[in-house]
Structure formats: C-alpha cells, structure tokens
Design an enzyme around this catalytic site. Structure first.
Site, mmCIF file in Angstrom:
data_model
loop_
_atom_site.group_PDB
_atom_site.id
_atom_site.type_symbol
_atom_site.label_atom_id
_atom_site.label_comp_id
_atom_site.label_asym_id
_atom_site.label_seq_id
_atom_site.Cartn_x
_atom_site.Cartn_y
_atom_site.Cartn_z
ATOM 1 N N CYS A 184 0.875 -1.176 0.000
ATOM 2 C CA CYS A 184 0.000 0.000 0.000
ATOM 3 C C CYS A 184 0.907 1.220 0.000
ATOM 4 C CB CYS A 184 -0.953 -0.029 1.194
ATOM 5 S SG CYS A 184 -0.138 -0.227 2.788
ATOM 6 N N ARG A 228 -2.158 -1.432 5.164
ATOM 7 C CA ARG A 228 -3.211 -2.096 4.388
ATOM 8 C C ARG A 228 -2.677 -3.336 3.690
ATOM 9 N NH1 ARG A 228 -5.156 2.828 0.835
ATOM 10 N NH2 ARG A 228 -2.951 3.337 1.072
#
Length: 434
Positions: free
Chosen positions: A382, A387
């Site tokens: 990410c 994430r």
C-alpha cells in the site's frame, strides 16, 4: 411465520444449485472453523454464505445481503445452531420481499457429524480468535486449540496512547507501532530493534501473542490520521512479529469492538509487561514474509507472481497520493489493483460492518478476477505497509503458500526517481469494479 423445513437429503441435492443461496446465520467464528457448539466438524456447509444473526440489527442489513448477491429470485436455505436463529433471519428475509425461504435444522446432528457431507473452513481459522476464546484465556482457563504456557495481549495503536487509556481489554499491554516500524521509512525496524521491543513486551519466540486495536473514524486533516486506525495497526504489528519469528500470533477478530459487542467490560488500568527472558530466535525468523524493492522489481516482471496494490482507486490511478506526507501520486507499473476501500485508513472491502474479516470466499473471488491466485507468489503493498499487511493476513489465513508484504510500498518506491511510475486507468484485460 412458519417456514418449510428441509431435510439433509434435500439440502444435499441443492448444494451446487446456482439458483439457491445457502445462508449460515451463526457467528463468523463458527463459519470460519471454530467448533463453538462442540460440533464434530468445524466450518460451514460448502457454498454457504456467512450472514450472522447479529447483523440483522444493522440498518444496512439489506445492503449487505445484496452485496453478497443474495437476490429475491433465488431460493434461500437458512441454517444456524438452532431453529430459533434460523427462523429470525428467515423472517427478516420474508419482510424484505424474499418468498422462497426454507430452513435447515440438522446442521449439528447430521451435517457436521457425517464425514461424507461437504464442508469448508478457513485453513488458519485458529489464528483469528473470538471474544469468548480470549475471555476464557484471561480468566485462567484453557480455550480451544491453545496449548501454550504463556501469552501476551497487546492493544495496538499508532502514537495514540489515549486510545489505550480510554479503555482496553483487561490485561492488555500498550503497544505503539512506532516501536516496530521506523518513523523515517515506515518499514519494519532492524533485527536488533525488534528484539529489544519484543523483549520489553515480554514476548519470546514461544509466546502466544494476541493483538487487537480500537477503530475510530480518521480525520484526514489530522497530521497523523493513522492514529485512529488502531486495529489496522495491530494487524501490521502482527505481520512484523511473524516476520521476526514469533510462532503463535493471533488476532482478535473485529478488534475491541467485538469484545464490547460480546458484552465484556474494558479497563482503564495500566498493565505493565513482564519480562520473560531473551528472544533467542535469530531475526528475521521468517524472512520470506517481507519483500523489498529488488524483489518487488522481479515480481512485476514474472508471470508467476503479482504485486498487489492494496490502495483506493483514486490512489491507484494517481488522483491523490493518499497521505499528507507522500507527495508523489501514481502506482507501480505492473501492479494489480487490490482495492482496500475509500482511503488510506480504511479496509472496508476486506471487512464486515462489525470489523471482522470478510467472508474469505468473497475476498478470494475478488482477487481471482485480477489474477491474484494461490498458485502465484503474491506480494501485497500500500503506501507504507498497513493495508498491505491486512490483505496479506487474509491470504495467509487462507493457507496460501507464498504470500508477502512489499514493505516499502509506494512511499519507498516513489522516493527513488529512478523507479518508474504511472497514472491513469491501466489497460488490462479485466474489468475493475470500484
């Protein structure tokens, strides 16, 4: 309202019928594989969708149903641990315009008990624990599938000690992700620094570590919006601990919210870590879990690997960088879109409304559409690793054999002017749904 009861033999005939939706209304932990009622086999009826009874209380319930493509034209077969659960959900469907609804009441006695009947479960479901499991452990008992001799419960956050002070699970120690990540690169810290952090937390390679965090809605105008994404930060911490070599790392599915939803109390008492000796395993104990820039470059040129961008669509096409400290916009050429959700601090496309992990079949199907399959080496990234770590966790829980986090992500990649970048909608042979 009385609904038609279906037999085991009749249900077996409809398991593979595309015009039938089989709906599991038990808690997500039971769907994933935990034997909550001491059933013979854990997991769910093959092909069933997870739609817990708990969710009928949500105002967005019908949107959840439609997102799972459970449509009024289909026949519905609903099952749970007992008939009352199934009847309640069936009634909700009936009041929402669904007409062909049946109830199956022999899951415990027949379906889970007969080895010949098809069932599935999340391969590493036992690393995704639930509130009652944790409560048993904290009360001095031995919960299912636990054989450890010591454990540490960590309340994870990013530079937000107030989230811990506001209230935490009794017995949890405070864990700032900055002790595991470099504040200059946001990559994992050096082996020496990780060893020091783990020892200060009372963690050795043989300690069972349970992590969770608090979710609050981020303010993108805040200098540190990530301070609100405590549960996401705890999953990032779990990845780094597994990379270091801690053998048994578990996540409280749903974070602090799941604990509170279960009716358990939180504490404002501070718990001090207890030193349990030297961390003896050489760090990294599992180096294959992390990918750095050189290997990321190899992955994007390989037909046996994928670099998966777990970012929002505006980030992926270069409309925004996603972060107030990253100037460059765009993506790594050759990466595929992993679609986290709305922005850098949300993972709603990988979570249910109660922040538990999304039904793993759904995640697998979304990935399959863009070429992310278990047979390849998949490295998730990410902006700075959070994430990417949660997407990685999903694949790891599924038992995928070669999954990694590209730790440097867009931050490190874009900081080197020699690295190629691109913007705009990519030309690909698949349709991207956002």
């Amino acid at each position: 309202m009385n609904f038609q009861n279906i037999s085991t033999a009749e249900l077996l005939k409809q398991v593979n019928d595309p015009q039938t939706s089989i709906i599991d209304v038990r808690p997500v932990e039971a769907y994933n594989g935990w034997k909550i009622k001491n059933e013979t086999r854990g997991g769910h009826i093959r092909g069933a969708r997870s739609l817990p009874l708990k969710w009928t209380n949500y105002i967005d319930w019908i949107e959840i149903v439609r997102s799972k493509e459970i449509l009024p034209k289909q026949s519905l077969i609903i099952y749970g641990y007992d008939s009352s659960e199934s009847e309640l959900v069936a009634d909700r469907f009936s009041r929402s315009g669904y007409e062909n609804i049946m109830v199956y009441n022999q899951f415990l006695d027949e379906w889970s008990a007969r080895e010949s009947l098809p069932m599935d479960h999340l391969q590493r479901y036992n690393q995704l624990v639930y509130p009652e499991w944790l409560k048993t452990l904290l009360d001095g008992g031995t919960p299912p599938e636990y054989s450890g001799s010591n454990f540490v419960l960590c309340h994870g956050h990013y530079r937000n000690r107030g989230a811990y002070e506001e209230g935490h699970i009794p017995g949890a120690v405070d864990l700032d992700t900055n002790t595991l990540e470099s504040q200059e690169t946001w990559n994992r810290r050096s082996p020496e620094e990780l060893k020091e952090t783990l020892e200060k937390l009372g963690i050795t390679e043989d300690t069972t570590v349970i992590l969770y965090g608090r979710f609050s809605f981020p303010d993108n105008n805040d200098p540190f919006p990530g301070s609100s994404a405590g549960h996401l930060g705890s999953i990032r911490a779990a990845f780094i601990m597994m990379y270091a070599g801690v053998k048994d790392v578990r996540i409280l599915n749903g974070g602090l919210k799941s604990w509170e939803d279960a009716g358990y109390e939180v504490s404002t008492k501070e718990y001090t870590p207890v030193y349990r000796g030297e961390y003896k395993t050489a760090i990294p104990g599992c180096p294959e879990l992390a990918v750095d820039v050189p290997e990321a470059k190899e992955i994007i040129t390989s037909d046996q690997a994928e670099l998966v961008s777990v970012r929002s669509w505006p980030e992926y096409i270069g409309e925004v960088s996603g972060y107030n400290y990253i100037e460059k916009k765009g993506r790594i050429p050759g990466s595929v879109f992993g679609n986290c959700g709305t922005d850098a601090y949300h993972m709603e496309n990988y979570r249910n409304l109660d922040h538990t992990t999304r039904e793993y079949h759904e995640v697998e199907e979304i990935w399959k559409e863009v070429g992310v399959v278990a047979e390849k080496h998949n490295a998730f990234y990410c902006g700075t690793g959070w994430r990417g770590s949660e997407a990685w966790l999903n694949a790891w829980l599924m038992g995928w054999p070669r999954v990694s986090v590209f730790d440097g992500g867009w931050f490190e990649w874009s900081n080197d002017p020699e690295n190629p970048t691109e913007t705009g909608i990519p030309e690909r042979d698949y349709e991207i749904n956002v």
